[in-house]
Structures are given as structure tokens and as C-alpha cells.
Scaffold this motif. Structure first.
Motif, short mmCIF file in Angstrom:
data_model
loop_
_atom_site.label_atom_id
_atom_site.label_comp_id
_atom_site.label_asym_id
_atom_site.label_seq_id
_atom_site.Cartn_x
_atom_site.Cartn_y
_atom_site.Cartn_z
N PRO A 57 -10.56 -8.08 -4.77
CA PRO A 57 -10.34 -7.10 -4.03
C PRO A 57 -9.55 -5.77 -4.88
CG PRO A 57 -8.63 -8.69 -3.74
CD PRO A 57 -9.99 -9.50 -4.38
N LEU A 58 -9.11 -6.33 -6.20
CA LEU A 58 -8.82 -5.43 -7.13
C LEU A 58 -9.76 -5.51 -8.36
CD1 LEU A 58 -6.22 -3.78 -8.13
CD2 LEU A 58 -5.29 -5.84 -9.03
N THR A 59 -10.10 -4.09 -8.66
CA THR A 59 -10.86 -4.06 -9.85
C THR A 59 -10.51 -3.12 -10.75
OG1 THR A 59 -12.42 -2.51 -8.81
CG2 THR A 59 -13.14 -4.99 -8.84
N THR A 60 -10.87 -2.95 -12.12
CA THR A 60 -10.62 -1.90 -12.99
C THR A 60 -11.49 -1.43 -13.77
OG1 THR A 60 -8.88 -1.18 -14.55
CG2 THR A 60 -9.58 -3.33 -14.77
N HIS A 61 -11.53 -0.52 -14.64
CA HIS A 61 -12.68 0.17 -15.34
C HIS A 61 -11.92 1.05 -16.51
CE1 HIS A 61 -16.85 2.23 -15.67
NE2 HIS A 61 -16.44 1.28 -16.44
N VAL A 62 -12.18 0.32 -17.62
CA VAL A 62 -11.36 1.00 -18.74
C VAL A 62 -12.48 2.14 -19.49
CG1 VAL A 62 -10.15 0.95 -20.87
CG2 VAL A 62 -9.92 -0.64 -19.26
N LEU A 63 -12.21 3.35 -19.57
CA LEU A 63 -13.06 4.07 -20.13
C LEU A 63 -12.49 4.97 -21.24
CD1 LEU A 63 -13.99 5.31 -16.69
CD2 LEU A 63 -15.93 4.86 -18.42
N ASN A 64 -12.79 4.88 -22.54
CA ASN A 64 -12.30 5.46 -23.65
C ASN A 64 -12.96 7.20 -23.67
OD1 ASN A 64 -12.22 6.44 -26.47
ND2 ASN A 64 -12.72 4.51 -27.29
N GLU A 115 -7.62 -14.46 -1.30
CA GLU A 115 -6.43 -15.44 -0.58
C GLU A 115 -5.14 -15.02 -1.04
OE1 GLU A 115 -10.12 -16.41 -0.39
OE2 GLU A 115 -9.36 -17.39 -2.37
N VAL A 116 -4.98 -14.83 -2.34
CA VAL A 116 -3.67 -14.50 -3.07
C VAL A 116 -3.13 -13.27 -3.11
CG1 VAL A 116 -3.47 -16.75 -4.03
CG2 VAL A 116 -4.26 -14.74 -5.48
N PHE A 117 -4.09 -12.25 -2.53
CA PHE A 117 -3.74 -10.93 -2.74
C PHE A 117 -2.74 -10.31 -1.64
CE2 PHE A 117 -4.17 -6.95 -4.67
CZ PHE A 117 -4.78 -6.00 -3.83
N PHE A 132 1.98 -0.40 -8.93
CA PHE A 132 1.29 0.10 -7.96
C PHE A 132 1.72 -0.80 -6.64
CE2 PHE A 132 -2.15 -2.84 -7.74
CZ PHE A 132 -2.24 -3.00 -9.07
N THR A 133 1.85 -0.21 -5.34
CA THR A 133 2.34 -1.00 -4.25
C THR A 133 0.82 -1.28 -3.39
OG1 THR A 133 4.22 0.16 -4.27
CG2 THR A 133 3.63 -0.94 -2.12
N ILE A 134 0.64 -2.52 -3.02
CA ILE A 134 -0.33 -2.72 -1.94
C ILE A 134 0.25 -3.10 -0.60
CG2 ILE A 134 -2.05 -4.56 -1.46
CD1 ILE A 134 -2.68 -2.73 -3.96
N THR A 135 0.06 -2.27 0.21
CA THR A 135 0.56 -2.49 1.53
C THR A 135 -0.69 -3.12 2.72
OG1 THR A 135 0.01 -0.22 2.03
CG2 THR A 135 2.35 -0.81 1.75
N ASN A 136 -1.81 -2.92 2.32
CA ASN A 136 -3.08 -3.28 3.15
C ASN A 136 -3.96 -4.13 2.15
OD1 ASN A 136 -4.86 -3.62 4.89
ND2 ASN A 136 -5.17 -1.46 5.62
N PRO A 137 -3.67 -5.21 1.76
CA PRO A 137 -4.65 -5.86 0.99
C PRO A 137 -6.00 -6.08 1.59
CG PRO A 137 -2.82 -7.29 1.80
CD PRO A 137 -2.61 -6.33 2.46
N SER A 138 -6.21 -5.77 2.74
CA SER A 138 -7.80 -6.15 3.29
C SER A 138 -8.73 -5.17 2.64
CB SER A 138 -7.73 -6.06 4.70
OG SER A 138 -7.17 -4.81 5.61
N GLN A 139 -7.92 -3.87 2.08
CA GLN A 139 -8.91 -3.04 1.46
C GLN A 139 -9.42 -3.43 0.05
OE1 GLN A 139 -6.47 0.48 1.56
NE2 GLN A 139 -6.69 1.14 3.51
N HIS A 140 -9.94 -2.48 -0.53
CA HIS A 140 -10.68 -2.80 -1.83
C HIS A 140 -9.87 -1.58 -2.69
CE1 HIS A 140 -12.97 -2.77 -5.80
NE2 HIS A 140 -12.85 -3.93 -5.60
N PHE A 141 -9.32 -2.09 -3.98
CA PHE A 141 -8.39 -1.11 -4.77
C PHE A 141 -9.31 -1.16 -6.26
CE2 PHE A 141 -4.93 -0.45 -2.09
CZ PHE A 141 -5.03 -1.30 -1.24
#
Lengths: 120, 139
Positions: free
Chosen positions: B28-35, B80-82, B113-122
């Protein structure tokens, strides 16, 4: 004759890009890494003025080469405007090799984004 | 509907087990690094995800990883652990630029960062050059 204090070699500018205004009255702090103890030493605490700036962050003499951290209390800032924010605070860690130069570290932010760059 | 068409559509459907497997591995949590300095993905940058323990105010390491050829790092965390908490993504930017033979102003970048609604995608990208960086909350 009044003695003018030198301008700080390190400056910042907080801009609220969501509302198109300076980030006024944001608390911030400057820290220097004590490399032998690997802990952060607090150097200054301040609050941004009406222009989003915070003069007098550090003296030239105290601005030695090393690793520094600027911490901005962004969460409290947005809270004071009646908003929530994704970032409870922002910490920018940077390395100073040539402290004789001028370093400008702005923070451009909204509730859900921020950016910074090394300016002069 | 023709048999051939049915067969074609069936080929696009996954069986039940594979669906479950994919759902479980989808972070549910992803990242992308751009140079942004060079206009390429930030490849092979080490990063780590941490969660703040509110009772001790200590950071607990959740996962470490390295960005792939597209600057992404799948499987950061499982749903599950998010839990709703304060998290930190730490990017080893200094080491990254060093591996390219360059110095950098930022030895590392930590985004808290703060996650208040972990059912979303970040989606938490990092756009960086040697002397600047930015991030935003994406979906």
C-alpha cells in the motif's frame, strides 16, 4: 555607534506554495552533528517572521565544516492554520564543506508536498 | 460469443490463488526515485522504511531495499502491518551520488509522514538532484 551583527552565512525561507504566502511563524531549529558522539547538538531555535525568513541562524565563527540539520515544525504550522498535514515535521540534513560561502536553504511546502534546494 | 474470443479473455484472467498472492504482495506504500539532475530513474539507491513507536519515541526498522532499474522498490510493506502511525522513508542519497562519482549536498534524505487511513494507497516519490529534492503524497 551601533554595532551591526553580521548576516548569518546560513539562511532559510519558508514558502507556503499552497496558499501563495510566506510561511509565517513556523518554528524551526538548526542542529550540528557531533561526529564523535554521533548525536545532534542544538545550535539555534527560531520562528519565521512575516516574510517567512529567520535571520540570525548562526554566526560566521560558529559555522564550521560539518553535517547540519534544519528541522521545520510543519505539522504545528498547518495545525495553527486549522489544517492537517501529511508531514508532522521536515528535517533537511546537509553537509557544509566550505563554510565561507553563503548557503540559502528554502523550504517550499504545501500540506502534501515539499521541496528544497541549495541556494546562495 | 465465439469460442476463440472466450479463450482470449480467459487468458487474461488469473486463477483465484494467483489473485490472492498478488493482492497479498501489493504494497500500500510505494516510492519512485527520480534523478532530476540527469533525467533518469534513481537506480540502485538504498532505502529503508521505519515506523515510530509512540510509547518509546524510537524508530523501528520495517524493511530495507534498493531501487530497481526503474527507480522503484516494490514490496515495501504488506497491508496487514500497515497500521495508522508515523513512518519514515530514508533514502541513502549521499551513497547514491558517490556511486556515480559525484558529491552531494544531502548525505541522506528522510521523509517523515503520518498515515491516518491505511486503507488508501500512498505513493511517496523522491525527485532529487545533487543540490535539491522534492517529494509529494501521490496515490
Amino acid at each position: 555607534m551601533s554595532f551591526q551583527t553580521e548576516e548569518s552565512p546560513l539562511t532559510t525561507h519558508v514558502l507556503n506554495t499552497a496558499d501563495g504566502v510566506p510561511g509565517v511563524r513556523m518554528t524551526l531549529s538548526l542542529h550540528r552533528l557531533d561526529s564523535t558522539l554521533v548525536i545532534w547538538n542544538l545550535v539555534t531555535v527560531g520562528t519565521t517572521n512575516e516574510d517567512g525568513r529567520c535571520p540570525g541562524l548562526i554566526d560566521n565563527d560558529a559555522f564550521t565544516p560539518g553535517m547540519y540539520k534544519m528541522r521545520f515544525e510543519t505539522g504545528k504550522y498547518w495545525e495553527s492554520l486549522g489544517h492537517t498535514s501529511f508531514y508532522p515535521y521536515v528535517e533537511i540534513v546537509f553537509t557544509i564543506n566550505k563554510p565561507k560561502q553563503k548557503f540559502h536553504l528554502p523550504l517550499l511546502l504545501s500540506r502534501f508536498s515539499y521541496s528544497t534546494y541549495r541556494g546562495s | 460469443m465465439s469460442a476463440r474470443r472466450l479463450q482470449y479473455i480467459k487468458g487474461h484472467l488469473l486463477d483465484k490463488d494467483k489473485c490472492a498472492e498478488m493482492a497479498a504482495s501489493y504494497s500500500p506504500l510505494t516510492t519512485h526515485v527520480l534523478n532530476t539532475g540527469m533525467g533518469i530513474p534513481g537506480v540502485q539507491m538504498a532505502l529503508s522504511l521505519h515506523r515510530l513507536d509512540p510509547s518509546t519515541s524510537l524508530w523501528n526498522l520495517l524493511s530495507t531495499g534498493t531501487t530497481n532499474d526503474d527507480g522503484r522498490c516494490p514490496d515495501l510493506i504488506s497491508r496487514e502491518v500497515f497500521t495508522p502511525d508515523v513512518y519514515k522513508l530514508r533514502f541513502e542519497t549521499g551513497k547514491y551520488w558517490e556511486s556515480l562519482g559525484e558529491t552531494s549536498f544531502y548525505p541522506y534524505v528522510e521523509i517523515v509522514f503520518t498515515i491516518t487511513n491505511p486503507s488508501q494507497h500512498f505513493h511517496i516519490p523522491l525527485l532529487c538532484s545533487r543540490f535539491s529534492y522534492s517529494t509529494y503524497r501521490g496515490s
